[in-house]
Design a protein around this motif. Structure first.
Motif, PDB file in Angstrom:
ATOM      1  N   GLN A   4       0.832  -1.191   0.000  1.00 41.94           N
ATOM      2  CA  GLN A   4       0.000   0.000   0.000  1.00 41.94           C
ATOM      3  C   GLN A   4       0.874   1.250   0.000  1.00 41.94           C
ATOM      4  O   GLN A   4       1.810   1.355   0.773  1.00 41.94           O
ATOM      5  CB  GLN A   4      -0.899  -0.022   1.242  1.00 41.94           C
ATOM      6  N   ASN A  36      -1.692  -2.810  10.535  1.00 37.17           N
ATOM      7  CA  ASN A  36      -0.659  -2.599   9.517  1.00 37.17           C
ATOM      8  C   ASN A  36      -1.199  -2.167   8.155  1.00 37.17           C
ATOM      9  O   ASN A  36      -0.551  -2.373   7.131  1.00 37.17           O
ATOM     10  CB  ASN A  36       0.226  -3.848   9.360  1.00 37.17           C
ATOM     11  N   LYS A  37      -2.387  -1.589   8.127  1.00 35.44           N
ATOM     12  CA  LYS A  37      -2.961  -1.041   6.891  1.00 35.44           C
ATOM     13  C   LYS A  37      -3.326   0.416   7.133  1.00 35.44           C
ATOM     14  O   LYS A  37      -3.837   0.764   8.194  1.00 35.44           O
ATOM     15  CB  LYS A  37      -4.215  -1.812   6.477  1.00 35.44           C
ATOM     16  N   THR A  39      -5.524   3.313   7.278  1.00 33.83           N
ATOM     17  CA  THR A  39      -6.983   3.439   7.360  1.00 33.83           C
ATOM     18  C   THR A  39      -7.437   4.892   7.281  1.00 33.83           C
ATOM     19  O   THR A  39      -8.624   5.163   7.179  1.00 33.83           O
ATOM     20  CB  THR A  39      -7.515   2.828   8.672  1.00 33.83           C
TER      21      THR A  39
END
Length: 104
Positions: A4, A36-37, A39
């Motif tokens: 990402q 771990n993304k 948001t």
């Protein structure tokens, strides 16, 4: 595994941001991670206003160009249809025409 893209120099967890919001705002832009993304992002007022000014500029330019661009496209379509109906010997005539003559 997907990678990402992160549009910030600083990245923190949501939990950290909850207790350090001022620090996140002082940074300009801070990416928020959850599992771990990315948001979300925290963006301070100065950065947000700058982004809005840039978007307003693009919108303004688009509004100015759209009608003119559409009319040029129609003129080009008509010119191409006219050229298509001519013989190969007429090519020399069209080759030396100005845009205004060609798109009449």
């Amino acid at each position: 595994m997907t990678i990402q893209k992160i549009y910030s120099q600083k990245v923190v967890s949501i939990t950290y941001a909850e207790s350090h919001i001022k620090e996140c705002l002082d940074n300009g832009t801070t990416a928020l991670l959850n599992n771990n993304k990315v948001t979300g992002y925290i963006v301070n007022a100065e950065t947000f206003e700058s982004m809005m000014n840039i978007l307003d500029g693009f919108t303004s330019v688009k509004k100015q160009l759209s009608p003119d661009l559409e009319s040029k496209i129609i003129r080009v379509q008509k010119a191409l249809n006219g050229i298509r109906s001519k013989s190969a010997s007429d090519y020399e005539k069209y080759k030396h025409m100005s845009d205004d003559e060609l798109f009449e």
